[in-house]
Design a protein around this motif. Structure first.
Motif, short mmCIF file in Angstrom:
data_model
loop_
_atom_site.label_atom_id
_atom_site.label_comp_id
_atom_site.label_asym_id
_atom_site.label_seq_id
_atom_site.Cartn_x
_atom_site.Cartn_y
_atom_site.Cartn_z
N LEU A 26 0.82 -1.21 0.00
CA LEU A 26 0.00 0.00 0.00
C LEU A 26 0.86 1.26 0.00
O LEU A 26 0.53 2.26 -0.67
CB LEU A 26 -0.93 0.00 1.21
CG LEU A 26 -2.08 -1.01 1.16
CD1 LEU A 26 -2.89 -0.96 2.45
CD2 LEU A 26 -2.99 -0.75 -0.03
N LEU A 27 1.97 1.25 0.74
CA LEU A 27 2.87 2.40 0.76
C LEU A 27 3.46 2.65 -0.63
O LEU A 27 3.54 3.79 -1.09
CB LEU A 27 3.98 2.20 1.79
CG LEU A 27 3.57 2.30 3.26
CD1 LEU A 27 4.74 1.96 4.17
CD2 LEU A 27 3.05 3.71 3.57
N PHE A 28 3.88 1.57 -1.29
CA PHE A 28 4.41 1.71 -2.65
C PHE A 28 3.32 2.20 -3.61
O PHE A 28 3.59 3.01 -4.50
CB PHE A 28 4.97 0.37 -3.15
CG PHE A 28 6.43 0.19 -2.84
CD1 PHE A 28 7.40 0.65 -3.71
CD2 PHE A 28 6.82 -0.44 -1.67
CE1 PHE A 28 8.75 0.49 -3.43
CE2 PHE A 28 8.17 -0.61 -1.37
CZ PHE A 28 9.14 -0.15 -2.25
N LEU A 29 2.08 1.72 -3.41
CA LEU A 29 0.97 2.17 -4.26
C LEU A 29 0.75 3.66 -4.11
O LEU A 29 0.55 4.38 -5.10
CB LEU A 29 -0.30 1.39 -3.90
CG LEU A 29 -1.56 1.75 -4.71
CD1 LEU A 29 -1.36 1.43 -6.19
CD2 LEU A 29 -2.78 1.01 -4.16
N ILE A 30 0.79 4.15 -2.87
CA ILE A 30 0.61 5.58 -2.61
C ILE A 30 1.74 6.39 -3.24
O ILE A 30 1.51 7.43 -3.88
CB ILE A 30 0.52 5.85 -1.10
CG1 ILE A 30 -0.76 5.23 -0.52
CG2 ILE A 30 0.55 7.35 -0.81
CD1 ILE A 30 -0.81 5.24 0.99
N PRO A 82 5.00 -5.39 -9.55
CA PRO A 82 6.19 -6.16 -9.17
C PRO A 82 6.43 -6.19 -7.66
O PRO A 82 6.86 -7.21 -7.12
CB PRO A 82 7.33 -5.42 -9.89
CG PRO A 82 6.67 -4.69 -11.01
CD PRO A 82 5.33 -4.30 -10.48
N VAL A 83 6.14 -5.08 -7.01
CA VAL A 83 6.30 -5.02 -5.54
C VAL A 83 5.33 -5.99 -4.88
O VAL A 83 5.68 -6.70 -3.92
CB VAL A 83 6.05 -3.59 -5.03
CG1 VAL A 83 6.17 -3.52 -3.51
CG2 VAL A 83 7.00 -2.61 -5.69
N PHE A 84 4.11 -6.06 -5.41
CA PHE A 84 3.11 -6.99 -4.87
C PHE A 84 3.59 -8.43 -5.02
O PHE A 84 3.49 -9.24 -4.08
CB PHE A 84 1.78 -6.79 -5.59
CG PHE A 84 0.77 -7.88 -5.31
CD1 PHE A 84 0.09 -7.91 -4.11
CD2 PHE A 84 0.53 -8.88 -6.24
CE1 PHE A 84 -0.83 -8.92 -3.83
CE2 PHE A 84 -0.38 -9.88 -5.99
CZ PHE A 84 -1.06 -9.91 -4.78
#
Length: 241
Positions: A26-30, A82-84
């Motif tokens: 979620l942090l990377f998504l933000i 990719p992070v997910f």
């Protein structure tokens, strides 16, 4: 990280690890959403390029803003994928044996690769042809006044659909791995798969044979490629027919 006496992680430990992975994603998504917002015009132009110079309108005061945010969110999700997958791998890794880790790691990598291939094919090949075909129905009595929101929704839906369809080899390989199907069964199912692919292509594409073939042909080739991979796996494992 909480573990039981035998060294395995407790349920609370699993939940804590899952929470940690979700927070990271979620942090990377933000972060990626904020970055996408900074480059909204450039990303927006990427999706407009297949329209080949069409002019668009918006019919509601908030439509353009919401469309911008939709574009930013889509690219943020793509950049975060990719992070997910990496965090999914880190979450399941402790529960896997050495051989299973190799298989799952390759599987996750292939999911990402085939998804990228699918959206690339949709963007560069299928999307321009579809737009050209659909706009061929306009005439002097009916002008094309396309809403920007509807256009972006059409592009995003089509691109993501192709990304999903191109995961077919991954699904087949997984079913083969858990012994639901084998190469002989996949070959026997070929005619039924062709029918299913043609039906899906007819639903997702404009009502013309060319567009349906452009979608169905690569998906069928992916199915044949899946059979080839499964056949190689059976030969490597010494499975007799």
């Amino acid at each position: 990280m909480m573990k039981n006496d035998n060294g395995s992680m407790s349920i609370i430990g699993h939940l804590g690890e899952l929470r940690k992975r979700i927070i990271i994603v979620l942090l990377f998504l933000i972060v990626f959403f904020i970055i996408s917002y900074k480059f909204t015009d450039q990303l927006f132009n990427i999706l407009l390029k297949p329209s080949n110079g069409l002019e668009f309108i918006y019919t509601k005061p908030e439509e353009l803003l919401m469309t911008y945010l939709k574009v930013d969110l889509m690219f943020a999700i793509l950049f975060t994928s990719p992070v997910f997958l990496i965090n999914l791998w880190k979450f399941v890794k402790p529960a896997l044996k050495a051989e299973e880790r190799v298989y799952v790691r390759r599987l996750i990598f292939m999911i990402l690769v085939f998804f990228i291939i699918g959206i690339t094919f949709a963007y560069f090949v299928f999307l321009p042809l579809s737009i050209k075909f659909l706009l061929s129905f306009s005439n002097r009595m009916v002008r094309d006044m396309i809403s920007i929101g509807n256009y972006i929704s059409f592009v995003i839906g089509l691109v993501l659909s192709f990304g999903g369809l191109f995961e077919l080899p991954i699904v087949v390989l997984f079913l083969h791995k858990i012994r639901i199907v084998n190469v002989d069964k996949l070959r026997k199912l070929r005619k039924f798969v062709i029918i299913i692919i043609l039906v899906v292509a007819a639903v997702l594409t404009p009502p013309d044979v060319v567009s349906q073939l452009i979608l169905s042909a690569p998906v069928f080739l992916l199915y044949e490629f899946s059979i080839l991979l499964c056949s190689l796996m059976e030969k490597r494992n010494g499975i007799k027919k």
